[in-house]
Each structure stands twice: as C-alpha cells, then as structure tokens.
Design an enzyme around this catalytic site. Structure first.
Site, mmCIF file in Angstrom:
data_model
loop_
_atom_site.group_PDB
_atom_site.id
_atom_site.type_symbol
_atom_site.label_atom_id
_atom_site.label_comp_id
_atom_site.label_asym_id
_atom_site.label_seq_id
_atom_site.Cartn_x
_atom_site.Cartn_y
_atom_site.Cartn_z
ATOM 1 N N SER A 144 0.976 -1.331 0.176
ATOM 2 C CA SER A 144 -0.304 -0.234 -0.230
ATOM 3 C C SER A 144 0.498 1.696 0.061
ATOM 4 O O SER A 144 0.396 2.478 -0.259
ATOM 5 C CB SER A 144 -1.018 -0.381 0.771
ATOM 6 O OG SER A 144 0.148 -0.096 2.253
ATOM 7 N N HIS A 155 8.825 2.649 9.212
ATOM 8 C CA HIS A 155 9.045 2.108 10.155
ATOM 9 C C HIS A 155 7.695 2.037 11.444
ATOM 10 O O HIS A 155 7.698 3.306 12.036
ATOM 11 C CB HIS A 155 10.347 2.002 11.244
ATOM 12 C CG HIS A 155 9.678 0.796 12.341
ATOM 13 N ND1 HIS A 155 10.557 -0.427 12.184
ATOM 14 C CD2 HIS A 155 9.376 0.773 13.084
ATOM 15 C CE1 HIS A 155 10.399 -1.243 13.264
ATOM 16 N NE2 HIS A 155 10.040 -0.490 14.366
HETATM 17 C C1 GAR Z 1 3.895 -1.302 6.960
HETATM 18 O O1 GAR Z 1 3.090 -0.400 8.057
HETATM 19 C C2 GAR Z 1 5.663 -0.396 6.886
HETATM 20 O O2 GAR Z 1 5.626 0.255 7.361
HETATM 21 C C3 GAR Z 1 6.077 -1.750 7.745
HETATM 22 O O3 GAR Z 1 5.271 -2.620 6.672
HETATM 23 C C4 GAR Z 1 4.024 -2.263 6.659
HETATM 24 C C5 GAR Z 1 3.417 -2.568 5.031
HETATM 25 O O4 GAR Z 1 2.850 -2.603 4.152
HETATM 26 N N1 GAR Z 1 7.491 -1.730 8.254
HETATM 27 C C6 GAR Z 1 8.107 -2.828 8.400
HETATM 28 O O5 GAR Z 1 7.640 -3.112 9.394
HETATM 29 C C7 GAR Z 1 9.804 -2.629 8.265
HETATM 30 N N2 GAR Z 1 10.301 -3.090 9.533
HETATM 31 P P1 GAR Z 1 2.614 -2.270 3.440
HETATM 32 O O6 GAR Z 1 2.555 -3.625 2.488
HETATM 33 O O7 GAR Z 1 1.111 -1.601 2.619
HETATM 34 O O8 GAR Z 1 3.080 -0.584 2.196
#
Ligand code: GAR
Length: 199
Positions: A19, A114
């Site tokens: 996303s 993060h």
């Molecule tokens: C997001 O919340 C990002 O901050 C987190 O994973 C999610 C991915 O969402 N990242 C971490 O935890 C990295 N350590 P998305 O795939 O929908 O962008």
C-alpha cells in the site's frame, strides 16, 4: 529563465500488500513527488506490489534465495539497480535486511519507514503486525511512524522524521496497524519529497 526541475530516479523495495508503494506511485502520478519509479524490487513474487507493478508497467525484479544463491543476491540487486541512475531507494514494507554491500553503494540514499516510534519497538523481529501487538501489550499511550536512513543494522539509521498518534483504549493490534498505516500514507510521500531535495 525557466529551469526544468530534475526528475529523480527512485527504486522501491516492497514485500507485502504494497500500500505504501502504491501510495508513492499515486503521489508521483499527481505531481506531489518529482520522481519516477525506475524499478520495484521484491523478495515475494506473490505480493500485491508486484501485481500492481505488472498492471501499471513498472519494471520489477524478484530477488530471493529461491531464485538466486545467497552469495549472488548482492550482485543481482546491484546489477538490477545499476540499469538506472538511481538517486534514492525507498523501502516500503520490505521485510528483508539490506546487505552491507548494497548499503555501502547507496550510502545515505536508502530510506525506510517503520510503523512505531524508534528506537522503541525496533530491531530484529520487529516488523509489521508484531510491532503493533507489542505496542498494545506494553500498554503504550503513544505510537507512530519513523522514517530513517538505512544503515548496517535493523532500524538503527539516522532518524529524519517521526510523527506520533495516540493509542486508543479500544485499539487492537489490527485497528492500530490500520491507523498507523493511514498515517504512513499521509507522511511518507512528503518525507520522500523533502529528502529528494537534499540529495
Ligand atoms: C507498513 O506498516 C510498514 O511500515 C511496515 O510494514 C507495513 C507494510 O505495509 N514495515 C516494516 O515493518 C519494516 N520493518 P504495505 O506493504 O501495505 O506498504
């Protein structure tokens, strides 16, 4: 005299629902970020980020240890990136550690978001929903997002941006993750845009 602003070349790394990747793409399309996504790198061939890139004709490369030997991954990654003059690598839900060799090559030019207020709830094992579960378990009153420059360790690089939100009494890990993700979508494009102006 009118000068034409440089369009920055960015690469995005994503592993999951993508996303943030899609949101950054939309912010580029509507002119909020003066950049073009030259390449998406993912370790996960089945993720929504790859599906979106495929549909929207964004170059992508899947790099994982099913497709490449462990000791080839650095060079495959650097090789893929070197096809474009990449100004900035943006990690957007990328769940693998970036190797030392790649970090050294793109020194200071890799950003990560993060979903917590680092240094709390950071480090190995703190990713995705696990972070929000720990925040709830620890009865934190505030959480938020952190954007940092990536260095050799997990979540330890120079913090360039943080924004807090309250943890509500009614929050579950799932509702909290949703609200933090919405915050990420609001702030990450802006942080990327500002950072690009400094490089
Ligand atoms: C997001 O919340 C990002 O901050 C987190 O994973 C999610 C991915 O969402 N990242 C971490 O935890 C990295 N350590 P998305 O795939 O929908 O962008």
């Amino acid at each position: 005299m009118n000068t034409i602003a440089k369009k920055y070349n960015i690469a995005i790394f994503a592993s999951g629902t993508g996303s943030n990747f899609i949101n950054i793409y939309n912010n580029i399309c509507n002119g909020n970020i003066n950049a073009q996504i030259k390449l998406l790198i993912s370790n996960n061939p089945n993720c929504r980020a790859i599906e979106f890139a495929d549909k929207n004709k964004i170059n992508y490369k899947i790099i994982n240890n099913f497709r490449f030997k462990d000791n080839q991954i650095d060079n495959v990654m650097l090789g893929a990136l070197s096809n474009y003059e990449i100004d900035l690598i943006v990690l957007a839900g990328y769940m693998k550690k970036i190797s030392k060799k790649v970090i050294e090559f793109y020194n200071g030019k890799i950003l990560n978001i993060h979903p917590a207020l680092l240094p709390k709830f950071g480090g190995k094992g703190f990713y995705g929903m696990k972070i929000h579960e720990s925040v709830i378990k620890s009865k934190e009153k505030i959480t938020g997002v952190t954007v940092h420059v990536v260095d050799h360790d997990y979540d330890t690089g120079n913090i360039i941006y943080q924004k807090e939100i309250s943890v509500l009494k009614s929050d579950t890990a799932s509702s909290l993750s949703q609200r933090v993700l919405e915050l990420e979508h609001r702030v990450y494009p802006e942080v990327i845009r500002n950072f690009l102006e400094t490089i």
